[in-house]
Design a protein around this motif. Structure first.
Motif, PDB file in Angstrom:
ATOM      1  N   ARG A  74       0.813  -1.219   0.000  1.00 52.06           N
ATOM      2  CA  ARG A  74       0.000   0.000   0.000  1.00 52.06           C
ATOM      3  C   ARG A  74       0.845   1.268   0.000  1.00 52.06           C
ATOM      4  O   ARG A  74       0.429   2.301  -0.531  1.00 52.06           O
ATOM      5  N   THR A  75       2.029   1.211   0.599  1.00 46.54           N
ATOM      6  CA  THR A  75       2.899   2.392   0.651  1.00 46.54           C
ATOM      7  C   THR A  75       3.890   2.436  -0.517  1.00 46.54           C
ATOM      8  O   THR A  75       4.745   3.311  -0.571  1.00 46.54           O
ATOM      9  N   ARG A  76       3.769   1.487  -1.441  1.00 50.29           N
ATOM     10  CA  ARG A  76       4.639   1.391  -2.618  1.00 50.29           C
ATOM     11  C   ARG A  76       6.120   1.263  -2.228  1.00 50.29           C
ATOM     12  O   ARG A  76       7.016   1.666  -2.977  1.00 50.29           O
ATOM     13  N   SER A  77       6.349   0.691  -1.072  1.00 47.11           N
ATOM     14  CA  SER A  77       7.723   0.582  -0.568  1.00 47.11           C
ATOM     15  C   SER A  77       8.551  -0.409  -1.368  1.00 47.11           C
ATOM     16  O   SER A  77       9.748  -0.197  -1.598  1.00 47.11           O
ATOM     17  N   ASP A 111       7.912  -1.195  -4.559  1.00 48.40           N
ATOM     18  CA  ASP A 111       8.096  -0.560  -5.873  1.00 48.40           C
ATOM     19  C   ASP A 111       9.265   0.417  -5.848  1.00 48.40           C
ATOM     20  O   ASP A 111      10.091   0.455  -6.776  1.00 48.40           O
ATOM     21  N   ASP A 112       9.336   1.218  -4.788  1.00 48.78           N
ATOM     22  CA  ASP A 112      10.390   2.224  -4.726  1.00 48.78           C
ATOM     23  C   ASP A 112      11.749   1.607  -4.399  1.00 48.78           C
ATOM     24  O   ASP A 112      12.785   2.134  -4.821  1.00 48.78           O
TER      25      ASP A 112
END
Length: 336
Positions: A290-293, A295-296
């Motif tokens: 959900r926090t795109r952690s 992905d980043d």
């Protein structure tokens, strides 16, 4: 921070070009490994062989061989030095599994689970010693300095990670220091020593060092991301190991920083060892999603991968350069 590594037309990136490039050299490296892991104490080759023959790609020694091909080295010194690199790596794996209490390595039971912690630590020490024998036999003080320094830096990185475990306040800078030491240092040294034995200019040494270092950072970033996205069959270790061991990796650092107060309380409890069930791990996966952690984290991996590719840009094109570029693509693509 962003960068784009492009998929190869019509197929996924692979280590196959590098494996094919160095196949003949790797046979000589494997012979040196087999010879130097022998001992009159039967447990030593038995335990060492369990890990050395355990399905690893031997990426680090392959990098030594590929770097030598890239710069046109035609001698033979790099074969035993590549074996030394593999011994350093294998020794650190044996020690890491003891420290982490791991049960799986490359999809197989770890040596410490089969033979116990004392045997694993001592055989790791034996392999470190063998690596230094090979360095000394090469006769280059510069090679000895590079590889011995890498060994010390790896140990520092592991201790740094140990002291950062269970500490949710660990920041991204410290995390990058840890992975630069515990993973990237040996990648860098493995590449650099090829230029040393070939007596190439300092600029080429530095370029190969930068290639290896940035590839190593990208490699570890991807490893840390897939702990929250893959299963044991894909990873070769138990899914969620980092989570349960309280390792503060980049996906955790980003998710903690971006989460609500409730989310941060969860991460603090989890990293400190109070939330380690399967349900807790599933919740952690949801939060990093959900926090795109993740992905980043992978975006950062692509950034360092591009830096690795750029580092060898000045070298002449050919099979060696193409294979080394594709190795970077492969390292990042493992997450997809």
């Amino acid at each position: 921070m962003s960068a784009t590594l492009h998929r190869l037309a019509g197929r996924d990136p692979s280590l196959d070009p590098m494996i094919e490039l160095v196949a003949d050299d790797m046979n000589l490296v494997n012979a040196a490994i087999l010879d130097r892991m022998q001992s009159r104490i039967p447990l030593i080759p038995e335990l060492a062989g369990h890990l050395i023959a355990g399905g690893g790609k031997r990426m680090r020694p392959m990098l030594t061989l590929a770097s030598a091909r890239l710069i046109g080295y035609t001698g033979a010194r790099h074969h035993r030095l590549a074996a030394a690199v593999e011994f350093i790596h294998t020794a650190t794996l044996l020690h890491d599994d003891v420290v982490d209490g791991s049960d799986l390595r490359r999809g197989k039971r770890t040596a410490n689970l089969i033979w116990g912690n004392p045997a694993s630590v001592l055989v790791g020490d034996f392999l470190f010693s063998r690596s230094f024998e090979l360095m000394v036999e090469d006769g280059s003080l510069k090679v000895l300095k590079i590889l011995s320094n890498a060994s010390a830096v790896i140990a520092e990185g592991e201790v740094n990670q140990l002291t950062a475990a269970r500490r949710i306040e660990t920041g991204e800078d410290r995390y990058l220091d840890i992975i630069n030491a515990k993973t990237a240092a040996l990648f860098a040294a493995a590449c650099r020593i090829a230029a040393v034995v070939a007596e190439r200019p300092e600029a080429e040494e530095s370029a190969l060092d930068a290639y290896g270092r940035n590839l190593g950072i990208a490699f570890q970033l991807v490893d840390d991301a897939i702990d929250y996205t893959s299963d044991a069959g894909t990873m070769g270790k138990d899914a969620g190991d980092d989570f349960r061991e309280g390792k503060v990796t980049l996906p955790v650092i980003l998710a903690y920083a971006r989460g609500s107060e409730e989310d941060r309380r969860f991460w603090k409890d989890a990293i400190e060892g109070r939330r380690t069930s399967d349900a807790d791990f599933a919740h952690a996966i949801d939060l990093v999603g959900r926090t795109r952690s993740v992905d980043d984290t992978l975006a950062r991996a692509r950034h360092y991968g591009q830096r690795a590719i750029d580092a060898i840009g000045p070298f002449a094109g050919g099979k060696a350069k193409d294979a080394m570029v594709e190795a970077v693509e492969f390292a990042v693509a493992r997450a997809y």
